[in-house]
Design a protein around this motif. Structure first.
Motif, PDB file in Angstrom:
ATOM      1  N   ILE A 307       0.833  -1.196   0.000  1.00 13.57           N
ATOM      2  CA  ILE A 307       0.000   0.000   0.000  1.00 13.57           C
ATOM      3  C   ILE A 307       0.873   1.252   0.000  1.00 13.57           C
ATOM      4  N   ARG A 308       2.131   1.095   0.442  1.00 15.06           N
ATOM      5  CA  ARG A 308       2.993   2.271   0.600  1.00 15.06           C
ATOM      6  C   ARG A 308       4.448   1.868   0.410  1.00 15.06           C
ATOM      7  N   THR A 309       5.234   2.784  -0.147  1.00 16.50           N
ATOM      8  CA  THR A 309       6.663   2.549  -0.320  1.00 16.50           C
ATOM      9  C   THR A 309       7.456   3.661   0.350  1.00 16.50           C
ATOM     10  N   TYR A 310       8.479   3.272   1.100  1.00 11.87           N
ATOM     11  CA  TYR A 310       9.380   4.203   1.767  1.00 11.87           C
ATOM     12  C   TYR A 310      10.741   4.086   1.067  1.00 11.87           C
ATOM     13  N   ASN A 311      11.080   5.065   0.230  1.00 15.73           N
ATOM     14  CA  ASN A 311      12.319   5.034  -0.543  1.00 15.73           C
ATOM     15  C   ASN A 311      13.347   5.954   0.113  1.00 15.73           C
ATOM     16  N   PHE A 312      14.306   5.359   0.820  1.00 15.04           N
ATOM     17  CA  PHE A 312      15.284   6.140   1.566  1.00 15.04           C
ATOM     18  C   PHE A 312      16.274   6.887   0.679  1.00 15.04           C
ATOM     19  N   PRO A 313      16.822   6.275  -0.394  1.00 18.20           N
ATOM     20  CA  PRO A 313      17.781   7.014  -1.223  1.00 18.20           C
ATOM     21  C   PRO A 313      17.213   8.320  -1.774  1.00 18.20           C
ATOM     22  N   GLU A 314      15.907   8.352  -2.077  1.00 19.88           N
ATOM     23  CA  GLU A 314      15.279   9.551  -2.634  1.00 19.88           C
ATOM     24  C   GLU A 314      14.499  10.332  -1.585  1.00 19.88           C
ATOM     25  N   ASN A 315      14.535   9.884  -0.322  1.00 24.06           N
ATOM     26  CA  ASN A 315      13.781  10.527   0.755  1.00 24.06           C
ATOM     27  C   ASN A 315      12.311  10.696   0.356  1.00 24.06           C
ATOM     28  N   ARG A 316      11.759   9.662  -0.280  1.00 21.45           N
ATOM     29  CA  ARG A 316      10.418   9.743  -0.850  1.00 21.45           C
ATOM     30  C   ARG A 316       9.491   8.697  -0.252  1.00 21.45           C
ATOM     31  N   LEU A 317       8.257   9.134   0.028  1.00 24.11           N
ATOM     32  CA  LEU A 317       7.190   8.229   0.470  1.00 24.11           C
ATOM     33  C   LEU A 317       6.066   8.285  -0.552  1.00 24.11           C
ATOM     34  N   THR A 318       5.555   7.108  -0.934  1.00 25.89           N
ATOM     35  CA  THR A 318       4.444   7.027  -1.882  1.00 25.89           C
ATOM     36  C   THR A 318       3.355   6.145  -1.308  1.00 25.89           C
ATOM     37  N   ASP A 319       2.132   6.663  -1.243  1.00 28.92           N
ATOM     38  CA  ASP A 319       0.991   5.830  -0.873  1.00 28.92           C
ATOM     39  C   ASP A 319       0.276   5.468  -2.165  1.00 28.92           C
ATOM     40  N   HIS A 320       0.316   4.188  -2.518  1.00 29.31           N
ATOM     41  CA  HIS A 320      -0.154   3.743  -3.825  1.00 29.31           C
ATOM     42  C   HIS A 320      -1.676   3.726  -3.951  1.00 29.31           C
ATOM     43  N   ARG A 321      -2.400   3.791  -2.852  1.00 29.45           N
ATOM     44  CA  ARG A 321      -3.861   3.762  -2.913  1.00 29.45           C
ATOM     45  C   ARG A 321      -4.432   5.051  -3.465  1.00 29.45           C
ATOM     46  N   ILE A 322      -3.790   6.175  -3.144  1.00 30.87           N
ATOM     47  CA  ILE A 322      -4.340   7.481  -3.541  1.00 30.87           C
ATOM     48  C   ILE A 322      -3.357   8.303  -4.359  1.00 30.87           C
ATOM     49  N   GLY A 323      -2.178   7.742  -4.641  1.00 33.25           N
ATOM     50  CA  GLY A 323      -1.201   8.471  -5.430  1.00 33.25           C
ATOM     51  C   GLY A 323      -0.501   9.585  -4.679  1.00 33.25           C
ATOM     52  N   TYR A 324      -0.536   9.526  -3.371  1.00 30.90           N
ATOM     53  CA  TYR A 324       0.111  10.553  -2.553  1.00 30.90           C
ATOM     54  C   TYR A 324       1.620  10.369  -2.584  1.00 30.90           C
ATOM     55  N   LYS A 325       2.359  11.482  -2.770  1.00 28.39           N
ATOM     56  CA  LYS A 325       3.819  11.432  -2.754  1.00 28.39           C
ATOM     57  C   LYS A 325       4.372  12.617  -1.969  1.00 28.39           C
ATOM     58  N   THR A 326       5.459  12.369  -1.260  1.00 33.68           N
ATOM     59  CA  THR A 326       6.155  13.446  -0.567  1.00 33.68           C
ATOM     60  C   THR A 326       7.640  13.135  -0.526  1.00 33.68           C
ATOM     61  N   ARG A 327       8.441  14.180  -0.589  1.00 34.02           N
ATOM     62  CA  ARG A 327       9.895  14.033  -0.490  1.00 34.02           C
ATOM     63  C   ARG A 327      10.360  14.320   0.934  1.00 34.02           C
ATOM     64  N   LYS A 328       9.478  14.157   1.881  1.00 31.12           N
ATOM     65  CA  LYS A 328       9.794  14.405   3.291  1.00 31.12           C
ATOM     66  C   LYS A 328       9.688  13.106   4.095  1.00 31.12           C
ATOM     67  N   LEU A 329      10.290  12.057   3.560  1.00 32.71           N
ATOM     68  CA  LEU A 329      10.226  10.766   4.237  1.00 32.71           C
ATOM     69  C   LEU A 329      10.788  10.853   5.648  1.00 32.71           C
ATOM     70  N   ASP A 330      11.876  11.589   5.812  1.00 32.02           N
ATOM     71  CA  ASP A 330      12.480  11.697   7.140  1.00 32.02           C
ATOM     72  C   ASP A 330      11.521  12.312   8.141  1.00 32.02           C
ATOM     73  N   ALA A 331      10.742  13.319   7.703  1.00 28.97           N
ATOM     74  CA  ALA A 331       9.775  13.960   8.595  1.00 28.97           C
ATOM     75  C   ALA A 331       8.631  13.001   8.934  1.00 28.97           C
ATOM     76  N   VAL A 332       8.178  12.238   7.939  1.00 25.78           N
ATOM     77  CA  VAL A 332       7.100  11.274   8.181  1.00 25.78           C
ATOM     78  C   VAL A 332       7.541  10.241   9.204  1.00 25.78           C
ATOM     79  N   LEU A 333       8.750   9.721   9.058  1.00 25.86           N
ATOM     80  CA  LEU A 333       9.244   8.716   9.993  1.00 25.86           C
ATOM     81  C   LEU A 333       9.441   9.291  11.389  1.00 25.86           C
TER      82      LEU A 333
END
Length: 377
Positions: A307-333
């Motif tokens: 349902i979701r991917t946490y990509n550390f090299p790009e600091n990117r989080l993607t929620d595949h259910r709604i197409g949500y993307k953010t480059r603030k993975l560190d803040a989310v974690l």
């Protein structure tokens, strides 16, 4: 209000509010703390709906009067615009409040995190998710209690179960249920000597934390097994048969707890987890019988069903259910989950409104798109 469906729903809500007023006035309810607490919680929620509905009616009358005055004095045009904007906001609020919802949304939550594909790296990410939820819980005034855990040698979790106690304004289950599913992580593991990015998966299951009287549970259907705790926990924990495993024979559901020192405490926590699973199962069966569309949590820990991917090299989080993307993975974690949870809530609201027809318009879809795109709603 412009939608007849809204008027009908408000009338039903007021009728239920009157019933609760009578129920809360009964002295015998005071001897049932759980029922009393639930009645007050429902009363507060319906009272809020009534307040918003009353404000909508007031604004309709005020707006009509302002428009009549504007015909005689154009200086009232600004007041007309102000009232129109507030009425539009209040109608949106009322539409959301009247949308059909899961009655379990008001409950606290039990969150189970399971390591999957990826071995030790998956277990370490399970620990990261637990810390993320802990940080979010602290930021919104919730409390988190770890009920059971199986720790790995590097400090990760093969599995961990935590209880989240929410607030009346922000119930835990209604908020956290969107976290259920497979969470995929892409990063360089601490065990990787060549610096290569690995992909692992962690499963998250979310259940309503219900009281004993809310679940029809016959203890003759439950097999109780005790065994010796295997994890860390200090002197005494690993030398007595204090761990408890419960098996619900009709459904095959199995839960266990070994974190507490005493067998009694572990059994109480295991019963809490079992009730949560049974309540979730009953809700799913009721939805299926009613022919309702219910998007289920993923029950496996297969990274392809993410349902979701946490990509550390790009600091990117993607929620595949709604197409949500953010480059603030560190803040989310670090627990900054609110924007993502708001987007998921807006998407869920749009689906519920589309199915029910209550106050149906484009506002919920607009809200969902705004949340996904990071625009103010």
């Amino acid at each position: 209000m412009t939608h007849p469906e809204d008027e009908d729903a408000v009338a039903q809500m007021r009728s239920r509010l009157a019933e609760l007023d009578i129920e809360l006035a009964r002295p015998e309810l005071a001897s049932r703390p759980t029922a009393l607490r639930r009645a007050w919680r429902e009363h507060a929620r319906l009272r809020h709906v009534a307040t918003v509905a009353d404000r909508c009616h007031e604004l309709c009358y005020d707006l009509q009067a302002a428009r009549e005055l504007t015909e005689e004095d154009p200086s009232f045009a600004d007041e007309v615009q102000r009232l129109e904007e507030e009425l539009d906001r209040r109608r949106r609020d009322l539409t959301e409040l009247l949308a059909p919802s899961d009655p379990l949304d008001v409950e606290d939550a039990i969150v189970e995190i399971l390591s999957g594909e990826g071995g030790e790296e998956s277990a370490l990410f399970a620990a990261d998710l637990l810390r993320m939820y802990q940080s979010y819980a602290e930021s919104v005034g919730w409390t988190m209690t770890v009920l059971d855990s199986q720790v790995t040698d590097l400090g990760g979790f093969r599995s961990v179960v935590a209880a989240l106690s929410g607030t009346d304004e922000r119930p835990a289950y209604g908020t956290m249920k969107f976290e259920g599913g497979v969470h995929r992580v892409q990063r360089v593991p601490v065990t990787e000597s060549q610096g290569r990015v690995h992909t692992s998966a962690v499963g998250v299951l979310v259940f309503p934390d219900v009281d004993a009287e809310q679940v029809d549970l016959d203890m003759s259907d439950v097999r109780v097994d005790v065994f010796r705790s295997s994890g860390p926990g200090g002197q005494g924990v690993n030398t007595t048969d204090s761990a408890v495993r419960l098996t619900h024979l009709p459904t095959g559901i199995v839960v266990s707890c070994q974190n507490e020192r005493s067998q009694l405490q572990n059994k109480e926590q295991a019963m809490r987890m079992l009730r949560a699973r049974l309540a979730a199962l009953a809700a799913e069966q009721a939805a299926d019988e009613a022919g309702q569309l219910r998007r289920q949590q993923v029950r496996t820990v297969d990274r392809s069903a993410r349902i979701r991917t946490y990509n550390f090299p790009e600091n990117r989080l993607t929620d595949h259910r709604i197409g949500y993307k953010t480059r603030k993975l560190d803040a989310v974690l670090n627990g900054e989950l609110q924007e993502l949870l708001d987007a998921l809530h807006a998407d869920d609201l749009a689906h519920r409104l589309a199915q029910s027809g209550v106050g149906a318009d484009d506002s919920a879809d607009d809200d969902g798109r705004a949340a996904v795109e990071g625009r103010p709603r």
